[in-house]
Enzyme design. Structure first.
Site, short mmCIF file in Angstrom:
data_model
loop_
_atom_site.label_atom_id
_atom_site.label_comp_id
_atom_site.label_asym_id
_atom_site.label_seq_id
_atom_site.Cartn_x
_atom_site.Cartn_y
_atom_site.Cartn_z
CB CYS A 67 -1.18 0.10 0.93
SG CYS A 67 0.43 -0.03 2.60
CG ASP A 123 8.31 -34.12 -6.09
OD1 ASP A 123 8.13 -35.55 -6.46
OD2 ASP A 123 8.48 -33.42 -5.70
CG ASP A 170 9.96 -33.58 -9.69
OD1 ASP A 170 9.98 -34.39 -9.01
OD2 ASP A 170 9.36 -32.65 -8.14
#
Lengths: 748, 55
Positions: free
Chosen positions: A47, A447, A628
């Protein structure tokens, strides 16, 4: 101000230390005039008060020339004079805005967006003014006035075609050159033909000109295209803002004892490196000196931290947890584990490259039909004895009225709304084709470490430990960064009264403390109780084991319900992990996996996915680790959590920022719904054409009819796409664990 | 109809001015941080020591 709820996104990134000053200085760019500039991501800025706090604190630093926060991208760019780096990182961290470096090829500017906005502005200006003149013509302007209006329109349309049309010409040309067909080809042909015919008619004082049609068409389509780009860019920037995990350089220790931060490419086998606690290992290396614990979960999926001492080999990308290490590089960066993964990924670039988007498939069928219809209309009218000008006018009217205003918006508008919907749920989607592919997925592969689990250990036998001993263990554990210690300290959460005379940590072994004559030790059993043959983590009092601690990797929130839902919906749900068998069995049983494999190498995961694809499955892969990444690339569609390795995040189609795994089902729901709406929209566009084409062929299409028909169908298609905003998604929003900043940001 | 000779150029001129104004704003980077611009009006007092946003 009452906003500022910082930290809701960066769950599970807690262990990552802020970038070292050397790394920041290395990332800085020389601006040429004696100043240097660096861009840092500050996710906690929310903000006006945050902007003020950050900017004024940085501007107060001596050498800082300029500090500017970009709230949209949550980044701050700092420019300073001289070579020495001002204490930017420590200043920001102490304010509660820990910064990090990010991966982003573009430095804030987006040339494509600028081009699109310029094109929208120019075509909007032209379309508005031409429409104004056209309305006068339709309401009865005649003779010289009409011709004047047409000529002014022709003049206005020219810059629109040049600035805005070029985007479509370029794309159409690219497609044709590669022997493909996309939606931009009929658009480019349509607007050009309409313009050329109108110029001819204006020259000959004709009653009808289609300038308004071709320019408004451009304007509408460009709005859709710009929204699409903005949405994708927002998602891309949000992913790029996530902390960079792979270090770009390393602190090199030279033989004469001096040290210097060098780019990672300069590290050769044999180079000595220093890696502090909380930093990632830059290249594959051997430990020369020091002891520590290494978290390999991101590298190979192993959930338990491994102790290392002199002589041990460590992989690039692993996180050094507890003690500083001196390493000797055994491989250069170009042949380390990470580079190997990238090569594996390139080798398995599979299903995705072959996938053709719905819009391209439709246009490949649609364009020949339209152009053939126009040709048939032309020949037909010539045969019935019309003059060639009338026949051409009708043929072009067919092109314009079928010109895919609705068709060009049908797919992208739905995908823009879907991407926005996902964005609000903390899911970033890379492009529209990912949504289409996700809707097709019929099996899922997960995974384990870091995906189904959080990669953070949890104490499982807390209630078995006497409170008094838990007190001691918690007090000891609170002095350590080791994940097991942190699990004890966080979970016990007792107001501990235990105090010690002196506490020390032995990296790789555990914590030791003295009170009076008593020696407490918390750590590896073989060390804490020196005679013991036991494994595991224990608390000892003067060498006698008084408490044993067992840990399990914490299951990601929402994992259980997500797996249950997917098992009902999909043909097959599997877990593939690089972790050891017992840890996998435990998670698989807890989550109800029927099919799972353990001890897999990265290549094994890829071959399993290819095996499934070979059997006709469309595989969705969800994973986070370096190991992965090749599998994420090989799958039909892939998702990764925000805590994933850089390369995994880049390989994945979707990245979800919140910790909850229900993001997977949310993404699937939105993708399926988007698929429905796309088919509906294509249906609407086809029905529209079935009505409009006969009218055009019969020669009843005036510019007024074309304008009404085209805007009407566009509005229909857009309103249908907006229905996705109202779709109810059943989601269990678990309140994200906010990692509060060290000190609350100042409130204005 | 002679009034058209004035009105059309005037209309185009006014439209053209807004187009140029937009392109100028675009080029000077005013569309790069829309969220920030919305929040910055809440900051009162002196700007915080930085020079204008033009890079």
């Amino acid at each position: 101000m009452s906003c500022c709820a910082p930290g809701s996104e960066d769950l599970a990134l807690g262990l990552q230390a802020p970038p070292s000053d050397e790394e920041v200085a290395f990332a800085a760019r020389d601006m040429g005039d004696g100043t240097r500039q660096v861009e840092l991501s500050v996710p906690n800025v929310h903000c006006a008060a945050c902007i003020h706090t950050v900017e004024s604190a940085l501007a107060r630093l001596d050498t800082v020339e300029r500090a500017r926060v970009n709230l949209s991208s949550k980044r701050v760019s700092v420019r300073w004079r001289g070579d020495a780096l001002p204490p930017i990182v420590s200043t920001l961290s102490s304010l509660g805005y820990p910064p990090h470096l990010f991966d982003d090829a573009q430095d804030g500017k987006d040339p494509v967006l600028s081009e699109l906005l310029r094109a929208v502005a120019v075509s909007g200006f032209a379309a508005g003014n031409i429409m104004l003149l056209s309305v006068s013509v339709w309401s009865g302007a005649e003779g010289a006035t009409r011709d004047l209006f047409h000529w002014v329109s022709a003049l206005l349309a020219l810059p629109a075609l040049a600035v805005a049309g070029i985007i479509y010409y370029r794309s159409a040309w690219n497609a044709l050159r590669h022997g493909r067909m996309n939606m931009d080809v009929p658009i480019a042909i349509g607007i050009t033909m309409a313009y050329a015919l109108s110029i001819y008619d204006t020259w000959h004082s004709g009653a009808h000109a289609y300038f308004d049609a071709s320019v408004t068409l451009l304007f509408f389509l460009l709005i859709g295209r710009t929204l699409d780009h903005v949405m994708r860019n927002k998602a891309r920037a949000a992913v790029a803002n996530l902390a960079r995990m792979a270090p770009r350089g390393a602190l090199v220790l030279f033989d004469d004892g001096t040290r210097d931060y060098r780019p990672i490419g300069e590290v050769q086998p044999g180079t000595k490196l220093l890696v502090g606690a909380g930093e990632r290992i830059p290249v594959d290396a051997r430990v020369v000196h020091g002891a520590s614990d290494i978290d390999c979960s991101l590298v190979n999926g192993e959930s338990a931290p491994q102790p290392v001492a002199a002589g041990a080999e460590v992989h690039a990308g692993a996180l050094n947890l507890t003690g500083p290490l001196t390493l000797e590089a055994v491989r250069a960066a170009s042949s380390s584990f990470l580079a190997e993964m990238i090569r594996l990924m390139e080798a398995t670039e599979g299903g995705r490259a072959r996938y053709r988007r719905i819009a391209d498939r439709v246009s490949a069928m649609y364009a020949p039909v339209v152009h053939l219809t126009a040709l048939v209309a032309f020949i037909g009218w010539m045969l019935t004895g019309a003059d060639w000008h009338q026949a051409i006018t009708i043929a072009i009217a067919v092109l314009i009225i079928t010109c895919p205003c609705a068709l060009g918006l049908a797919v992208p508008m739905v995908q823009v709304v879907a991407a926005r919907r996902l964005f609000e749920n903390g899911i970033m989607v890379k492009d529209g084709s990912a949504l289409e592919r996700l809707a097709e997925a019929d099996s899922a592969v997960f995974d384990k470490t870091g995906t189904l689990t959080l990669g953070q250990p949890r104490l499982t036998n807390m209630h078995e430990i006497p409170p008094r001993l838990l007190d001691v263990a918690q007090a000891l554990a609170s002095h350590s960064r080791h994940p097991l210690s942190q699990a004890i300290a966080q979970q016990a959460r007792r107001s501990t009264s235990a105090t010690f005379d002196d506490v020390s940590e032995l990296p790789g072994f555990g914590m030791e403390a003295r009170t009076g004559g008593i020696v407490w030790r918390l750590g590896r059993a073989s060390w804490a109780a020196s005679a013991s043959e036991e494994n595991g983590t224990v608390l000892t009092r003067n060498g006698d084991i008084v408490a044993r601690f067992t840990f399990a990797d914490e299951i990601r929130p929402g994992a259980r319900s997500t797996i249950d839902t997917l098992k009902k919906r999909l043909r097959r749900v599997e877990m593939l992990s690089g972790d050891a068998e017992p840890a996998c069995r435990q998670v698989a049983e807890e989550l109800g996996f029927d099919h799972w494999r353990s001890n897999l190498l990265p290549a094994d995961k890829v071959s399993r996915i290819e095996e499934l694809s070979g059997n006709g499955h469309k595989v969705m892969m969800v994973g986070d680790g370096l190991n992965d990444a090749p599998a994420l690339g090989a799958a039909h569609v892939s998702l990764a959590p925000a805590s994933a390795a850089d390369i995994g995040r880049n390989a994945a189609d979707f990245v979800f920022l919140h910790g909850n795994l229900s993001a997977v089902t949310t993404a699937m729901d939105v993708a399926l719904r988007a698929g429905q709406l796309i088919r509906q929209n294509l249906g609407i566009a086809i029905i529209y054409n079935l009505i409009a084409v006969p009218i055009a062929i019969l020669g009843y299409v005036t510019p007024l009819v074309a304008a009404i028909a085209m805007s009407g169908s566009s509005i229909l298609v857009i309103s249908n796409a907006l229905r996705l905003m109202r779709m109810g998604i059943t989601e269990k929003r678990v309140a994200p664990k906010a990692t509060k900043p060290a000190t609350e940001p100042l409130r204005a | 109809m002679s009034v058209l000779a004035y009105l059309i150029p005037v209309a185009l001129f006014l439209g053209g001015i807004s187009l140029i104004a937009f392109l100028w704003a675009l080029r000077s980077g005013q569309y790069e941080d829309l969220d920030g611009a919305a929040q910055r009006i809440l900051l009162d007092g002196e700007e915080t020591g930085d020079k204008p946003a033009i890079r």
